[in-house]
Design a protein around this motif. Sequence first.
Motif, PDB file in Angstrom:
ATOM      1  N   ALA A   1       0.828  -1.210   0.000  1.00  0.00           N
ATOM      2  CA  ALA A   1       0.000   0.000   0.000  1.00  0.00           C
ATOM      3  C   ALA A   1       0.860   1.258   0.000  1.00  0.00           C
ATOM      4  CB  ALA A   1      -0.941  -0.015   1.202  1.00  0.00           C
ATOM      5  N   HIS A   2       1.994   1.214   0.704  1.00  0.00           N
ATOM      6  CA  HIS A   2       2.883   2.377   0.728  1.00  0.00           C
ATOM      7  C   HIS A   2       3.406   2.680  -0.674  1.00  0.00           C
ATOM      8  CE1 HIS A   2       5.875   5.209   2.295  1.00  0.00           C
ATOM      9  NE2 HIS A   2       6.716   4.645   1.436  1.00  0.00           N
ATOM     10  N   GLU A   3       3.857   1.647  -1.393  1.00  0.00           N
ATOM     11  CA  GLU A   3       4.351   1.860  -2.752  1.00  0.00           C
ATOM     12  C   GLU A   3       3.231   2.339  -3.664  1.00  0.00           C
ATOM     13  OE1 GLU A   3       7.565   1.576  -4.201  1.00  0.00           O
ATOM     14  OE2 GLU A   3       8.012   1.724  -2.061  1.00  0.00           O
ATOM     15  N   ALA A   4       2.046   1.786  -3.484  1.00  0.00           N
ATOM     16  CA  ALA A   4       0.923   2.160  -4.344  1.00  0.00           C
ATOM     17  C   ALA A   4       0.571   3.632  -4.188  1.00  0.00           C
ATOM     18  CB  ALA A   4      -0.286   1.290  -4.023  1.00  0.00           C
ATOM     19  N   ALA A   5       0.686   4.155  -2.981  1.00  0.00           N
ATOM     20  CA  ALA A   5       0.356   5.565  -2.754  1.00  0.00           C
ATOM     21  C   ALA A   5       1.269   6.488  -3.551  1.00  0.00           C
ATOM     22  CB  ALA A   5       0.460   5.879  -1.262  1.00  0.00           C
ATOM     23  N   LEU A   6       2.450   5.994  -3.926  1.00  0.00           N
ATOM     24  CA  LEU A   6       3.420   6.804  -4.658  1.00  0.00           C
ATOM     25  C   LEU A   6       3.334   6.614  -6.163  1.00  0.00           C
ATOM     26  CD1 LEU A   6       6.513   6.083  -2.357  1.00  0.00           C
ATOM     27  CD2 LEU A   6       5.037   8.102  -2.317  1.00  0.00           C
ATOM     28  N   THR A   7       2.723   5.522  -6.620  1.00  0.00           N
ATOM     29  CA  THR A   7       2.827   5.152  -8.039  1.00  0.00           C
ATOM     30  C   THR A   7       1.524   4.641  -8.648  1.00  0.00           C
ATOM     31  OG1 THR A   7       3.532   2.919  -7.397  1.00  0.00           O
ATOM     32  CG2 THR A   7       5.273   4.530  -7.825  1.00  0.00           C
ATOM     33  N   ALA A   8       0.411   4.793  -7.978  1.00  0.00           N
ATOM     34  CA  ALA A   8      -0.810   4.105  -8.390  1.00  0.00           C
ATOM     35  C   ALA A   8      -1.396   4.604  -9.702  1.00  0.00           C
ATOM     36  CB  ALA A   8      -1.867   4.198  -7.290  1.00  0.00           C
ATOM     37  N   GLU A   9      -0.816   5.659 -10.288  1.00  0.00           N
ATOM     38  CA  GLU A   9      -1.345   6.133 -11.566  1.00  0.00           C
ATOM     39  C   GLU A   9      -0.902   5.260 -12.734  1.00  0.00           C
ATOM     40  OE1 GLU A   9       2.734   7.838 -11.225  1.00  0.00           O
ATOM     41  OE2 GLU A   9       1.026   7.532  -9.874  1.00  0.00           O
ATOM     42  N   ARG A  10      -0.017   4.297 -12.479  1.00  0.00           N
ATOM     43  CA  ARG A  10       0.493   3.438 -13.550  1.00  0.00           C
ATOM     44  C   ARG A  10       0.119   1.986 -13.269  1.00  0.00           C
ATOM     45  NH1 ARG A  10       6.739   5.092 -13.854  1.00  0.00           N
ATOM     46  NH2 ARG A  10       6.731   3.480 -15.472  1.00  0.00           N
ATOM     47  N   PRO A  11      -0.330   1.248 -14.281  1.00  0.00           N
ATOM     48  CA  PRO A  11      -0.707  -0.151 -14.061  1.00  0.00           C
ATOM     49  C   PRO A  11       0.526  -1.038 -13.931  1.00  0.00           C
ATOM     50  CG  PRO A  11      -0.864   0.364 -16.385  1.00  0.00           C
ATOM     51  CD  PRO A  11      -0.518   1.662 -15.688  1.00  0.00           C
TER      52      PRO A  11
ATOM     53  N   ALA B   1      -2.718  -5.865  -5.148  1.00  0.00           N
ATOM     54  CA  ALA B   1      -1.978  -5.222  -6.233  1.00  0.00           C
ATOM     55  C   ALA B   1      -2.918  -4.779  -7.349  1.00  0.00           C
ATOM     56  CB  ALA B   1      -0.910  -6.169  -6.769  1.00  0.00           C
ATOM     57  N   GLU B   2      -3.848  -5.632  -7.699  1.00  0.00           N
ATOM     58  CA  GLU B   2      -4.801  -5.262  -8.755  1.00  0.00           C
ATOM     59  C   GLU B   2      -5.674  -4.097  -8.307  1.00  0.00           C
ATOM     60  OE1 GLU B   2      -7.708  -7.360 -12.019  1.00  0.00           O
ATOM     61  OE2 GLU B   2      -7.422  -8.382 -10.090  1.00  0.00           O
ATOM     62  N   HIS B   3      -6.057  -4.092  -7.033  1.00  0.00           N
ATOM     63  CA  HIS B   3      -6.872  -2.998  -6.501  1.00  0.00           C
ATOM     64  C   HIS B   3      -6.103  -1.674  -6.534  1.00  0.00           C
ATOM     65  CE1 HIS B   3      -9.483  -0.683  -3.845  1.00  0.00           C
ATOM     66  NE2 HIS B   3      -8.427  -0.411  -3.098  1.00  0.00           N
ATOM     67  N   HIS B   4      -4.836  -1.697  -6.130  1.00  0.00           N
ATOM     68  CA  HIS B   4      -4.047  -0.471  -6.039  1.00  0.00           C
ATOM     69  C   HIS B   4      -3.672   0.081  -7.416  1.00  0.00           C
ATOM     70  CE1 HIS B   4      -3.709  -0.554  -1.745  1.00  0.00           C
ATOM     71  NE2 HIS B   4      -2.956  -1.644  -1.700  1.00  0.00           N
ATOM     72  N   TRP B   5      -3.185  -0.784  -8.306  1.00  0.00           N
ATOM     73  CA  TRP B   5      -2.619  -0.312  -9.563  1.00  0.00           C
ATOM     74  C   TRP B   5      -3.480  -0.623 -10.785  1.00  0.00           C
ATOM     75  CZ3 TRP B   5       0.845  -2.471  -5.908  1.00  0.00           C
ATOM     76  CH2 TRP B   5       1.868  -1.627  -5.472  1.00  0.00           C
ATOM     77  N   GLY B   6      -4.182  -1.735 -10.741  1.00  0.00           N
ATOM     78  CA  GLY B   6      -4.774  -2.272 -11.952  1.00  0.00           C
ATOM     79  C   GLY B   6      -3.719  -3.053 -12.727  1.00  0.00           C
ATOM     80  N   PHE B   7      -4.177  -4.005 -13.512  1.00  0.00           N
ATOM     81  CA  PHE B   7      -3.269  -4.848 -14.284  1.00  0.00           C
ATOM     82  C   PHE B   7      -3.322  -4.461 -15.761  1.00  0.00           C
ATOM     83  CE2 PHE B   7      -3.589  -8.790 -11.261  1.00  0.00           C
ATOM     84  CZ  PHE B   7      -2.836  -8.106 -10.312  1.00  0.00           C
ATOM     85  N   ALA B   8      -2.151  -4.331 -16.358  1.00  0.00           N
ATOM     86  CA  ALA B   8      -2.089  -4.141 -17.804  1.00  0.00           C
ATOM     87  C   ALA B   8      -2.569  -5.419 -18.489  1.00  0.00           C
ATOM     88  CB  ALA B   8      -0.660  -3.812 -18.223  1.00  0.00           C
ATOM     89  N   PRO B   9      -3.105  -5.328 -19.698  1.00  0.00           N
ATOM     90  CA  PRO B   9      -3.543  -6.541 -20.407  1.00  0.00           C
ATOM     91  C   PRO B   9      -2.403  -7.547 -20.529  1.00  0.00           C
ATOM     92  CG  PRO B   9      -4.318  -4.572 -21.539  1.00  0.00           C
ATOM     93  CD  PRO B   9      -3.371  -4.094 -20.468  1.00  0.00           C
ATOM     94  N   GLY B  10      -2.706  -8.807 -20.261  1.00  0.00           N
ATOM     95  CA  GLY B  10      -1.712  -9.867 -20.389  1.00  0.00           C
ATOM     96  C   GLY B  10      -0.623  -9.833 -19.340  1.00  0.00           C
ATOM     97  N   ILE B  11      -0.914  -9.291 -18.153  1.00  0.00           N
ATOM     98  CA  ILE B  11       0.108  -9.203 -17.112  1.00  0.00           C
ATOM     99  C   ILE B  11       0.778 -10.552 -16.872  1.00  0.00           C
ATOM    100  CG2 ILE B  11      -1.584  -9.575 -15.270  1.00  0.00           C
ATOM    101  CD1 ILE B  11       0.102  -7.744 -13.485  1.00  0.00           C
ATOM    102  N   GLU B  12       2.089 -10.509 -16.675  1.00  0.00           N
ATOM    103  CA  GLU B  12       2.884 -11.700 -16.360  1.00  0.00           C
ATOM    104  C   GLU B  12       3.059 -11.773 -14.852  1.00  0.00           C
ATOM    105  OE1 GLU B  12       6.860 -12.757 -18.415  1.00  0.00           O
ATOM    106  OE2 GLU B  12       7.425 -11.793 -16.514  1.00  0.00           O
TER     107      GLU B  12
END
Length: 379
Positions: free
Chosen positions: A45-55, A81-92
Amino acid sequence: MGDPLALYVHWPFCISKCPYCDFNSHVRAEIDEAAWRDSLLADLAHEAALTAERPLGSIFFGGGTPSLMAPATVEAVLNAAEHHWGFAPGIEITLEANPSSVEAANFQALASAGVNRVSLGLQALDDDALRFLGRAHGVAESLAALDTAQAAFDRVSIDLIYARPDQTEAQWLAELYRALGFGTEHLSLYQLTIEPGTRFAALVAKGELPTLGPDEAAHLFEITRTVTAEAGIPAYEISNHARPGAESRHNLAYWRYRDYLGVGPGAHGRRGRAASLRRKKPENWLAAVARNGHGIESEEALDGATRAEEALLMGLRLDEGVDLAWIATETGLAIDAIVNEAAIDRLSTHGLLKREGDHLLVREAGMLLLDGILVEIVR
């Protein structure tokens, strides 16, 4: 929204410590999985607060032995992780695993949790070699785990260690051809190196462990690249081989010097032109998360020269090489302040480098000499 991010999640625990391993791995009699899950989620959650605008484009569970994590813990991390950032299509989504029957029993549950790629640490296809490497599994058990992995996951990679003491060309070729016959899309093939602080390093220092000579190891490296290329799984990085399109997208983010986030003990990150480092010892990391809401030990802004050097050191490991103009733009430095142009010209004349415009790569003949080449060309 910027380019997708890569997320690394470190699980530091192993059943036992291998004698060659210098990773941040630890053996503990008991693990409070609930406490670890909650702390990983807080660090996340700490990392997400800094970068959540990118999937997220990739997630990698490393260790340690993350296949020892309860599938419910993996699922909780992925859901967060999906809640905080969202997943790009085809995430590995990759998870490292040991090929034991106990861990293989969880493979289907891990796949159901969202893991779609597994990196399986076979390490050798010879029982004597596995005992020498301190592995807890034998060949039969590891191959059964491989079968289970191939049935459970969309993508499977296997790790092998070669250039072991007294290993002959014939012995390594037999293992390599057998591995190529498994039908996996990706192989990580590492030469045995004696790392400081390991049990093997102590044995070498006492003269109790012979090592393969540099010429013999170099020969095995060369034939490894030749054989894998002929099999349609060429090297795309100095130790990693894949069918075209099956490269590790997560590791490519490191080697291409893209932003990545790291959570868990000892995890490194590169975001916003700054380096982050989590506390290494598991208990210290847990205490830091409880105290601060994250496990960060240090954050350091990286100047242009440092970023340029890191981009070169990582990118020239790749067969695709680097785009010097991209590095110049990212760092604000002129190309001639990033690399030694005269050294590049000289090494290119000797067939070790190839430069076309602003694109630079290490030729096949130069991969064996990569460390020395980097010393010469990096400003």
